[in-house]
Structure formats: C-alpha cells, structure tokens
Design a protein around this motif. Structure first.
Motif, PDB file in Angstrom:
ATOM      1  N   HIS A  69       0.817  -1.222   0.000  1.00 38.48           N
ATOM      2  CA  HIS A  69       0.000   0.000   0.000  1.00 38.48           C
ATOM      3  C   HIS A  69       0.845   1.264   0.000  1.00 38.48           C
ATOM      4  CE1 HIS A  69      -3.695  -2.259   0.498  1.00 38.48           C
ATOM      5  NE2 HIS A  69      -3.180  -2.888   1.537  1.00 38.48           N
ATOM      6  N   GLN A 100       1.385 -10.570  -2.517  1.00 38.86           N
ATOM      7  CA  GLN A 100       0.410  -9.506  -2.260  1.00 38.86           C
ATOM      8  C   GLN A 100       0.361  -8.498  -3.405  1.00 38.86           C
ATOM      9  OE1 GLN A 100       1.472  -7.794   1.541  1.00 38.86           O
ATOM     10  NE2 GLN A 100       1.454  -9.789   2.573  1.00 38.86           N
ATOM     11  N   LEU A 104      -2.920  -7.367  -5.609  1.00 40.75           N
ATOM     12  CA  LEU A 104      -3.419  -5.993  -5.592  1.00 40.75           C
ATOM     13  C   LEU A 104      -3.374  -5.369  -6.985  1.00 40.75           C
ATOM     14  CD1 LEU A 104      -4.562  -4.014  -3.522  1.00 40.75           C
ATOM     15  CD2 LEU A 104      -2.249  -3.137  -3.166  1.00 40.75           C
ATOM     16  N   GLY A 107      -6.362  -6.494  -9.199  1.00 41.68           N
ATOM     17  CA  GLY A 107      -7.739  -6.257  -8.783  1.00 41.68           C
ATOM     18  C   GLY A 107      -8.159  -6.933  -7.503  1.00 41.68           C
ATOM     19  N   GLY A 108      -7.249  -7.633  -6.817  1.00 45.19           N
ATOM     20  CA  GLY A 108      -7.559  -8.230  -5.531  1.00 45.19           C
ATOM     21  C   GLY A 108      -7.404  -7.218  -4.412  1.00 45.19           C
ATOM     22  N   ALA A 109      -7.365  -7.714  -3.179  1.00 45.69           N
ATOM     23  CA  ALA A 109      -7.249  -6.817  -2.027  1.00 45.69           C
ATOM     24  C   ALA A 109      -6.279  -7.410  -1.014  1.00 45.69           C
ATOM     25  CB  ALA A 109      -8.614  -6.599  -1.377  1.00 45.69           C
ATOM     26  N   VAL A 110      -5.611  -6.516  -0.286  1.00 43.00           N
ATOM     27  CA  VAL A 110      -4.647  -6.890   0.755  1.00 43.00           C
ATOM     28  C   VAL A 110      -4.984  -6.108   2.015  1.00 43.00           C
ATOM     29  CG1 VAL A 110      -2.211  -6.844   1.447  1.00 43.00           C
ATOM     30  CG2 VAL A 110      -2.831  -7.421  -0.916  1.00 43.00           C
ATOM     31  N   GLY A 111      -5.028  -6.801   3.144  1.00 45.46           N
ATOM     32  CA  GLY A 111      -5.341  -6.135   4.401  1.00 45.46           C
ATOM     33  C   GLY A 111      -4.550  -6.715   5.546  1.00 45.46           C
ATOM     34  N   GLU A 147       0.408  -8.419   7.000  1.00 40.40           N
ATOM     35  CA  GLU A 147      -0.584  -8.164   5.945  1.00 40.40           C
ATOM     36  C   GLU A 147      -0.720  -9.418   5.101  1.00 40.40           C
ATOM     37  OE1 GLU A 147      -0.610  -3.433   5.031  1.00 40.40           O
ATOM     38  OE2 GLU A 147       0.963  -4.581   4.005  1.00 40.40           O
ATOM     39  N   VAL A 149      -3.298 -11.344   1.626  1.00 38.33           N
ATOM     40  CA  VAL A 149      -4.322 -11.201   0.600  1.00 38.33           C
ATOM     41  C   VAL A 149      -5.681 -11.541   1.201  1.00 38.33           C
ATOM     42  CG1 VAL A 149      -5.174 -12.077  -1.611  1.00 38.33           C
ATOM     43  CG2 VAL A 149      -2.720 -11.700  -1.290  1.00 38.33           C
ATOM     44  N   THR A 150      -6.621 -10.620   1.073  1.00 35.84           N
ATOM     45  CA  THR A 150      -7.969 -10.832   1.603  1.00 35.84           C
ATOM     46  C   THR A 150      -8.992 -11.072   0.498  1.00 35.84           C
ATOM     47  OG1 THR A 150      -8.341  -8.435   1.625  1.00 35.84           O
ATOM     48  CG2 THR A 150      -7.523  -9.451   3.656  1.00 35.84           C
ATOM     49  N   GLU A 151      -8.630 -10.729  -0.722  1.00 37.77           N
ATOM     50  CA  GLU A 151      -9.534 -10.954  -1.857  1.00 37.77           C
ATOM     51  C   GLU A 151      -8.684 -11.280  -3.086  1.00 37.77           C
ATOM     52  OE1 GLU A 151     -12.663  -8.376  -4.571  1.00 37.77           O
ATOM     53  OE2 GLU A 151     -12.450  -7.894  -2.425  1.00 37.77           O
TER      54      GLU A 151
END
Length: 239
Positions: A69, A100, A104, A107-111, A147, A149-151
């Motif tokens: 991020h 990660q 990202l 188009g995925g998500a990282v949290g 952190e 990958v969440t999506e």
C-alpha cells in the motif's frame, strides 16, 4: 530457463548488509533444483527494472518489509509491470510482498491479518491439486508478515492456506503462482531474523516464533514446486 528476480526488499540495515540479499537467496533456491538456470537480479525497490521483461522466460517477485500500500514510485511501476506480465501470460512467481503485489495489481485486495503477526515457522495446508507436480498435504515454510491477501484477483484460485491466512498461495491460469511465505529463507536466517525483529514485533510474538523454530521448513519440497511451475508454464509439461 532465464529468470528475472525482481527484488523488493527495502531493508538496508547492518543486519541485511551482513547477509545474502534476497536476489541471491532466490537464485540459490532455484539453482539448488536447476543448476543450469540463469537468474538475473533487478533491485526494483531502487527503480532498477528490466528493459524488456519479454526477454526472460519468467520472473520472481521477492518479499519485503515494505507494504504493497506504500505510495513509492517503484511500487506503482512494479504494479504496471505485473499487469504487463499478466496480459502477456509471462510466468511469474511471487513470495510474501510479491504474492500480495500481484493480487493488488490485478484487482484483488490486501489487508491486515486480524490475528496479528505470523512469524517463524508456519505449517501450511495444500488446497486442491497442483497441475505441475505432486505435493504433501502440508508444507512447512518460514513466515514474517502481518498483511495478507484478503480478496483474490479475478481468475485466481487458492492452492494453499496457513495460520490465520485463507489465501496462503494462489494460482492464476498457467502463468501465476504465489505463496504468502518465504521459501528462500534458510534455517539460520529465520533464526537470526526472529532475534533482530524482537523489539519491533514484541515479546509475545518473538517467544512464539522462537518456539515454532523447533520445526524446520520444507525448503526442498517447495523449491521443486517453484521450478516445476516454470517448466509447466513455459513448456506445457505435466508432472
């Protein structure tokens, strides 16, 4: 096989200077399995990128203490390169930050992991079958992340999960394979890292990491998976 190793590790501490850099660690991991393969390292964290990524048979994206991020210019440039490689279906392996960053960028998500740090030895569960090689039901790997990958990006599927981490690794098409973990780390390096980061991650996390290192990673097992992925992706071989 000629691979580009895209080194993202931003650590320039005395600790890092006294040990092999990530580019060397990943090259060693590959050459343990395929001594004849050529690995060329690019310090993308310093803005050093391949002039033509298509001149390579594939790429590897390393781990880093940086966050995907971060608004650094090199992170944005790396995301552009990931999208270019994905469009061209150039084989890419990503570990930790690389895992990660690919998610990202596509188009995925990282949290943040709600359970906190995963640090030391982690026993990962294999999910489904890999199309390029056999593997045990569980694989031990070294870890150091908060952190994850969440999506998943569209078209990707989970191939491994780990402690508090559903997306411990994923596969996309025939050209992307990742892990949240650190197959390049040796037993000695992770032991040193746990001590070096003790003040940063805290006493409780460090104590758990020390205890976990009574176990050792399946370096050879995962190293084989990596090279078999590149062979399958480039040559269409079945294993």
């Amino acid at each position: 096989m000629r691979l580009a190793i895209l080194m993202t590790n931003t650590d320039e501490s005395d600790f890092a200077q006294a040990r092999p850099k990530d580019g060397e660690k990943f090259a060693t991991l590959v050459k343990e399995q395929r001594p004849a393969w050529d690995c060329e390292v690019f310090a993308v964290k310093d803005g050093e990128f391949p002039e033509d990524i298509q001149a390579f048979d594939g790429a590897m994206i390393t781990g880093s203490p940086a966050s995907v991020h971060d608004d650094a210019a090199w992170v944005s440039q790396l995301f552009d390169l990931i999208r270019e490689m994905d469009a061209a279906q150039l084989p890419v392996f990503g570990a930790c930050f690389g895992h990660q960053a690919i998610a990202l960028a596509l188009g995925g998500a990282v949290g943040r992991n709600p359970e906190g740090w995963v640090h030391g030895f982690a026993l990962t569960d294999s999910v489904g079958a890999l199309p390029f090689g056999e593997r045990p039901a569980q694989v031990g790997l070294y870890a150091s992340h908060i952190e994850q990958v969440t999506e998943l990006p569209e078209g990707a599927e989970v191939v491994a999960s780990g402690p508090g981490c559903r997306v411990g690794g994923y596969l996309k098409g025939r050209h992307i394979f990742t892990t949240q973990y650190h197959p390049e780390m040796t037993d000695g390096f992770i032991a040193d890292l746990v001590e070096f980061t003790a003040d940063y991650v805290g006493e409780e996390v460090t104590a758990a990491a020390r205890e976990s290192l009574k176990n050792t990673a399946d370096r050879d097992v995962f190293g084989r998976q990596i090279v078999q992925f590149f062979e399958w992706a480039r040559d269409g071989k079945s294993f």
